[in-house]
Design an enzyme around this catalytic site. Structure first.
Site, mmCIF file in Angstrom:
data_model
loop_
_atom_site.group_PDB
_atom_site.id
_atom_site.type_symbol
_atom_site.label_atom_id
_atom_site.label_comp_id
_atom_site.label_asym_id
_atom_site.label_seq_id
_atom_site.Cartn_x
_atom_site.Cartn_y
_atom_site.Cartn_z
ATOM 1 N N ARG A 82 49.328 7.348 36.145
ATOM 2 C CA ARG A 82 50.169 7.481 34.964
ATOM 3 C C ARG A 82 51.633 7.508 35.393
ATOM 4 N NH1 ARG A 82 49.827 12.103 33.385
ATOM 5 N NH2 ARG A 82 48.155 12.892 34.689
ATOM 6 N N TYR A 221 46.699 0.515 34.181
ATOM 7 C CA TYR A 221 46.008 1.706 34.695
ATOM 8 C C TYR A 221 45.533 2.633 33.586
ATOM 9 C CZ TYR A 221 45.180 6.330 36.531
ATOM 10 O OH TYR A 221 44.611 7.557 36.780
ATOM 11 N N LYS A 230 44.667 9.767 26.981
ATOM 12 C CA LYS A 230 45.772 10.737 26.946
ATOM 13 C C LYS A 230 46.734 10.464 25.786
ATOM 14 C CE LYS A 230 44.431 12.328 30.993
ATOM 15 N NZ LYS A 230 43.693 13.529 31.235
ATOM 16 N N HIS A 250 43.576 19.571 26.882
ATOM 17 C CA HIS A 250 43.207 18.942 28.155
ATOM 18 C C HIS A 250 42.171 19.834 28.835
ATOM 19 C CE1 HIS A 250 44.828 17.167 32.201
ATOM 20 N NE2 HIS A 250 43.809 16.472 31.741
ATOM 21 N N SER A 272 45.525 17.592 35.940
ATOM 22 C CA SER A 272 44.795 16.434 36.455
ATOM 23 C C SER A 272 44.501 16.600 37.942
ATOM 24 C CB SER A 272 45.629 15.170 36.251
ATOM 25 O OG SER A 272 45.753 14.891 34.873
ATOM 26 N N CYS A 274 42.481 18.595 39.515
ATOM 27 C CA CYS A 274 42.267 19.965 40.019
ATOM 28 C C CYS A 274 40.801 20.377 39.875
ATOM 29 C CB CYS A 274 43.146 20.967 39.278
ATOM 30 S SG CYS A 274 44.879 20.917 39.767
ATOM 31 N N ASP A 297 37.276 16.284 30.393
ATOM 32 C CA ASP A 297 38.735 16.107 30.398
ATOM 33 C C ASP A 297 39.425 16.584 29.117
ATOM 34 O OD1 ASP A 297 41.051 15.196 31.800
ATOM 35 O OD2 ASP A 297 41.113 13.403 30.575
ATOM 36 N N ARG A 389 39.558 5.710 40.854
ATOM 37 C CA ARG A 389 38.844 6.266 39.698
ATOM 38 C C ARG A 389 37.519 5.566 39.444
ATOM 39 N NH1 ARG A 389 41.185 10.771 36.733
ATOM 40 N NH2 ARG A 389 43.182 11.060 37.768
HETATM 41 O O1 SAT Z 1 45.619 10.073 32.816
HETATM 42 S S1 SAT Z 1 44.403 9.468 33.348
HETATM 43 O O2 SAT Z 1 43.529 9.185 32.259
HETATM 44 O O3 SAT Z 1 44.737 8.251 34.039
HETATM 45 C C1 SAT Z 1 43.652 10.529 34.404
HETATM 46 C C2 SAT Z 1 44.264 11.852 34.506
HETATM 47 O O4 SAT Z 1 45.392 11.968 34.976
HETATM 48 O O5 SAT Z 1 43.610 12.835 34.095
HETATM 49 MN MN MN Z 2 42.973 14.688 32.691
#
Ligand code: SAT
Ligand code: MN
Length: 609
Positions: A82, A221, A230, A250, A272, A274, A297, A389
């Site tokens: 991101r 991406y 997101k 989140h 993210s 973690c 997520d 990923r």
């Molecule tokens: O933002 S992404 O969907 O690319 C993955 C993340 O950072 O949790």
């Molecule tokens: Mn995330």
């Protein structure tokens, strides 16, 4: 305006939604694609798009015996994560985006986007991807339509959301949807050869919160391009949630069942990379305890008529970090991505499978690294990008809970916050009450990871793990959390806890084993909720009393345990001192109740020093 029927290859729109058709026509007229394709979400359609992507070199089919139905993509080396510095919240007033978001004046941004998107899809197929975030037909769900010129995005949206005809049907003739436009920003002039991963050096990830619109330019991406995730499910949905009295967070969602068969649902917010996916798919090391997965997520949560907080996972797939995923750390993730998975930026093995750092101890010979060249183990360079990923269907997870798609959602018993903290923060702390819990959430800080652009290891405040994802002023966001709690029946509110698996000892190694043993912490939490486990009050919250945390069978010394549960008043006074410089950024949008919480913490610390 040019009608889309003038565009070659256009099939009639498979909807009677006049607003949607008009919008698709308008975007087609602006972006000038060679073809328009309305996605139906079928297997045949996926096969056709995949075949095209294989043709172009974007995807490679993995060995059909080793990894059936699975594909590999390597991104442009400059399009791997991101881009928070290129992400904008264009609210009418700058103050409503708050100090933690980039803001641009909406009119100026629209003019800029009009220029950028003019002809941006030339030579490409424009896919119209209708999708539902959340189980189709659930009151907790919401619809969106992503227009994209990337087949990779269309296929990934098919994994990550409920996409295609069913979502179009749910929209009906006049249903509300969030319009989201995505382009790679790589138009093709006639005769120009395509590249495997088209993108643009210039990137814009733009949200208009008042009109609930998303515009994304230049990146292929995940978080920049799969706009249901997101951009919608967090940034736009957080604004919808503020206005409508719910929560878009989140957070992973998991179900924990004790040996007596009593279940608890827990939602947990960590920044993210973690370990949300690992915790969501936890394999408890404690005999008789069972953990099941609902989401890894994002959680959308709303109070039900019975006064309890209900959550759904708006996604249909997992977009997880591959490196570090192994039989030891997350066997359930490995099983989930055994088939029908799209891998991006892992390494490719000589026999047509994927590999990443941590998957196996031995590094296979003859691999191609994520940059597409022969991997040289002696180089010290990883074979997979650290933010490599996988995108895999949630339904394939062996621990997926039977109720994961229940339109009612699941009632949340506990909310957990956490981050990567080598020092200061205990293994687990229980908030004194909701307001104290909101204070805890507002102060989450974590050491940087590969998912974002900031330096790895550097500490950054990431309140509620929402720093890059809150679509409005975070001061108002804190106030929203406080207001929802104040309206609720305190007896029915989830308990709030803070966890930290990442405490390091003096030798620099992790003190807590983590992974499956995190079930021991969840067990204490579940027992606290049932009034069955003891805690001691400390200035920062309640920690497990001596003997209350089940550490049987672990090789932890008394000193290790003390480190894990210690609340050092000196260290915490320093820690507490870091909060005001962060809070002042929000000016008068920071709720007074949080300043009062900070003052109370400082007083409690002074009393024990
Ligand atoms: O933002 S992404 O969907 O690319 C993955 C993340 O950072 O949790
Ligand atoms: Mn995330």
């Amino acid at each position: 305006m040019a009608s889309i029927s003038t565009i070659a290859g256009l099939a009639p729109a498979p909807t009677r939604h006049a607003g949607l058709i008009a919008w698709v026509e308008q975007i087609a007229a602006l972006t000038k694609p060679a073809r328009v394709h309305w996605c139906d979400g079928s297997e045949a359609e996926k096969a056709a798009i995949v075949a095209d992507l294989i043709d172009k070199g974007t995807l490679k089919a993995l060995d059909a015996d080793k990894r059936p139905g699975s594909y590999y993509a390597a991104s442009d080396p400059k399009d791997v994560a991101r881009v928070e510095s290129r992400t904008f919240i264009c609210s009418a007033e700058e103050i409503d985006a708050g100090p933690t978001n980039n803001w641009a004046e909406p009119g100026e941004m629209r003019t800029r986007l009009d220029g950028l998107f003019d002809g941006c899809m030339a030579g490409r197929t424009m896919y119209v991807v209708a999708f539902s975030m959340g189980p189709l037909g659930s009151e907790l769900s919401a619809l969106g339509v992503e227009i994209t010129d990337s087949g990779y995005v269309a296929v990934s949206m098919g994994i990550m959301t409920r996409m295609g005809s069913a979502a179009l049907e749910a929209l009906g003739d006049d249903g509300v949807f969030v319009p989201a436009v995505h382009t790679l920003g790589a138009p093709l002039i006639e005769g120009q050869a395509d590249v495997a991963w088209p993108c643009n050096a210039e990137k814009w990830i733009v949200h208009f919160p008042e009109t609930r619109e998303i515009w994304s330019y230049g990146s292929g991406y995940g978080g920049n391009a799969l706009l249901g995730k997101k951009c919608y499910a967090l940034r736009i949905a957080s604004v919808m949630a503020r206005d409508e009295g719910w929560l878009a967070e989140h957070m992973l969602i998991l179900k924990l069942t004790d040996p007596k068969g009593r279940s608890k649902y827990m939602a947990a917010a960590f920044p993210s990379a973690c370990g949300k996916t690992n915790l969501a798919m936890l394999q408890p090391t404690l005999p008789g305890w069972k953990a099941e997965t609902i989401g890894d997520d994002i959680a959308w949560m709303r109070f039900g008529d019975d006064g309890r907080l209900y959550a759904v996972n708006p996604e249909a797939g997992f977009f997880g970090v591959a490196p570090g995923t192994s039989r030891n750390t997350n066997q359930n993730a490995l099983a989930t991505l055994a088939t029908n998975t799209v891998f991006t930026n892992t390494a490719l093995t000589a026999d047509g499978d994927v590999w990443w750092e941590g998957l196996t101890k031995d590094v296979p010979a003859g691999m191609t690294n994520w940059k597409g060249v022969a991997h040289d183990p002696a180089s010290g360079e990883p074979a997979a990008h650290p933010n490599a990923r996988f995108a895999a269907p949630a339904s394939q997870c062996p621990t997926i809970a039977p109720e994961w798609e229940d339109p009612k959602g699941v009632p949340i018993d506990a909310i957990l916050f956490g981050g990567r903290r080598a020092s200061a923060v205990p293994l687990v702390t229980e908030a004194f009450d909701w307001e104290h819990g909101v204070f805890m959430g507002s102060t989450v800080a974590s050491e940087g990871t590969a998912a974002a652009e900031n330096a790895i290891g550097e500490l950054r405040r990431d309140p509620f793990a929402m720093l890059p994802f809150c679509g409005y002023n975070m001061g108002d966001y804190f106030a929203h959390w406080l207001a929802l709690g104040a309206k609720a029946d305190p007896a029915k509110l989830p308990g709030i806890f803070f966890v930290n698996w990442f405490r390091k000892g003096e030798d620099g190694t992790f003190v807590w084993p983590g992974f499956g043993d995190n079930a021991r912490v969840l067990k204490w939490i579940a027992e606290r909720l049932d009034g069955e486990a003891d805690a001691v009050d400390t200035p920062v919250g309640r920690v497990p009393a001596q003997g209350a945390l089940d550490v049987e069978g672990l090789s932890l010394s008394e000193a290790d345990l003390a480190t894990l549960l210690e609340v050092d008043a000196e260290v915490w006074t320093e820690e507490a001192g870091l909060i005001p410089p962060f809070y002042v950024r929000f000016g008068d949008r920071l709720p007074q109740a949080l300043w009062a919480q900070h003052a109370a913490l400082t007083e409690r610390l002074a009393a024990v020093r």
